[in-house]
Design an enzyme around this catalytic site. Structure first.
Site, PDB file in Angstrom:
ATOM      1  N   CYS A 132      29.031 -23.375 -19.351  1.00 38.34           N
ATOM      2  CA  CYS A 132      28.478 -23.724 -20.733  1.00 38.34           C
ATOM      3  C   CYS A 132      29.276 -24.080 -21.584  1.00 38.34           C
ATOM      4  O   CYS A 132      29.757 -23.112 -22.446  1.00 38.34           O
ATOM      5  CB  CYS A 132      27.320 -22.517 -21.089  1.00 38.34           C
ATOM      6  SG  CYS A 132      26.632 -22.963 -22.706  1.00 38.34           S
ATOM      7  N   CYS A 135      28.409 -22.943 -25.293  1.00 39.93           N
ATOM      8  CA  CYS A 135      28.803 -21.566 -25.479  1.00 39.93           C
ATOM      9  C   CYS A 135      30.014 -21.363 -25.635  1.00 39.93           C
ATOM     10  O   CYS A 135      30.714 -20.428 -26.448  1.00 39.93           O
ATOM     11  CB  CYS A 135      28.399 -20.408 -24.346  1.00 39.93           C
ATOM     12  SG  CYS A 135      26.633 -20.746 -23.582  1.00 39.93           S
ATOM     13  N   ASP A 136      31.205 -21.914 -24.703  1.00 38.60           N
ATOM     14  CA  ASP A 136      32.422 -21.460 -24.814  1.00 38.60           C
ATOM     15  C   ASP A 136      33.330 -22.465 -25.201  1.00 38.60           C
ATOM     16  O   ASP A 136      34.745 -22.129 -25.245  1.00 38.60           O
ATOM     17  CB  ASP A 136      32.683 -21.213 -23.208  1.00 38.60           C
ATOM     18  CG  ASP A 136      31.793 -20.137 -22.535  1.00 38.60           C
ATOM     19  OD1 ASP A 136      31.640 -19.119 -23.575  1.00 38.60           O
ATOM     20  OD2 ASP A 136      31.607 -19.865 -21.776  1.00 38.60           O
TER      21      ASP A 136
END
Ligand code: NAP
Length: 309
Positions: A132, A135-136
């Protein structure tokens, strides 16, 4: 014993549904499934969920969701639902040898990012390896990263990652992308993105406690030649799979198995059965949007149950 509501799944969608349903005194039962807490339990820091200005570890956040649901009387079980029978009411939910009945069901079983499924990938997940970018990606400022895949997700993630990374290399197993032309063009026009055609990632190198991923081994699809590429991050963008097999085609889904919900609602094709979170969301797939739809599902369950009595 018959329950008002059984919630299947325990990511942000299922547990938010449980919080709202429990506060409405519906005494929901939650079957958490094989991955209690859902996809967030395989990420590390969550920095984009409002209310946590310093960020929070994914597993810790899901523990808090669970505790909040339990505080209002939701009963949560670390058990997996094997099958459901939605052909009669009350609905039937099979959990191993147990059979449970409920007037309503919320399905929040999510989707799983497809992975390459080798040992080093599992070991380095959250330590340089991610599924993701939203997200990261932030953790890879001025770093070199690989993106695996050739669909719209790979194009989107690669383009997004150029905001942070110094260099992004897309590794694709063929010599053309399946992504839409416009997304491909964005990639081709971006000077920070390189493309490694005709290669598959076959191994990931690094140790979780020594800074994580350091390189990836890639193999040429035709010659079979294996080479190593230095990288700080590797993002898998090879698609998602909705966790809907246990439904055995009893609900209307799209051709990939995502449950179809009515517009502005979590209602499915069967009255009394609702779906929230990634199992019905192919667009946003965020913890906050999943939680939002979990809230919607509980409100809709409450209204539905009122019509029964
Ligand atoms: P996808 O379209 O299924 O593409 C998956 C990609 O991963 C393909 O290029 C595939 O290669 C590759 N792949 C699959 N398994 C692999 C493996 N084991 N090893 C190496 N490569 C592998 O998935 P997606 O990109 O996640 O998109 C899913 C859907 O969401 C699509 O309908 C897409 O249009 C949509 N979407 C839209 C947007 C947008 O419009 N903003 C953004 C993201 C997603 P091959 O090509 O060789 O099969």
């Amino acid at each position: 014993m018959k329950h008002n509501l059984i919630i299947i799944g325990s990511g942000p969608a299922g547990l938010t549904s449980a919080i709202y349903a429990a506060r409405a005194d519906l005494k929901p039962i939650v079957f958490e499934g094989n991955q209690p807490g859902g996809q967030l339990t395989i990420t590390t820091d969550v920095e984009n969920y409002p209310g946590f200005p310093e960020g929070i570890m994914g597993p810790e956040m899901m523990d808090l969701f669970r505790k909040q649901a339990q505080r209002f009387g939701a009963e949560t079980h670390f058990k997996n639902v094997d099958s459901v029978d939605l052909s009669k009411t009350p609905f039937e939910v099979k959990v191993g040898e147990e059979i449970h009945h409920a007037d309503s069901i919320v399905i929040a079983t999510g989707a799983s990012a497809k992975l390459l499924n080798f040992e080093s990938e599992t070991k380095l997940m959250g330590h340089g390896v991610s599924a993701c970018a939203t997200c990261d990606g932030f953790f890879f400022r001025d770093k070199e990263v690989l993106v695996v895949g050739g669909g719209d997700s790979a194009m989107e993630e690669a383009t997004f990652l150029t905001k942070f990374a110094s260099k992004v290399t897309i590794v694709h197993r063929r010599t053309e992308f399946r992504a839409s032309k416009i997304m491909q063009k964005r990639v081709f026009d971006n000077p920070k993105i390189e493309i490694l055609w005709n290669h598959s990632v076959v191994d990931m190198i690094g140790e979780p406690d020594q800074g994580g991923l350091t390189s990836a081994k890639v193999k040429h699809s035709e010659t079979g030649e294996v080479s190593e590429i230095k990288c700080d991050g590797l993002f898998l963008a090879i698609g998602h799979k909705p966790n809907s097999d246990f439904l055995n085609n009893q609900l209307e889904t799209d051709d990939k198995g995502y449950i179809i919900t009515k517009a502005d609602s979590t209602a499915t094709s069967i009255n009394g059965v609702f779906a929230c979170g990634d199992i019905q969301d192919t667009v946003y797939r965020q913890a906050i949007t999943a939680a939002g739809s979990g809230c919607m599902s509980a409100i809709e369950v409450e209204r539905y149950l009122e019509t029964l009595h």
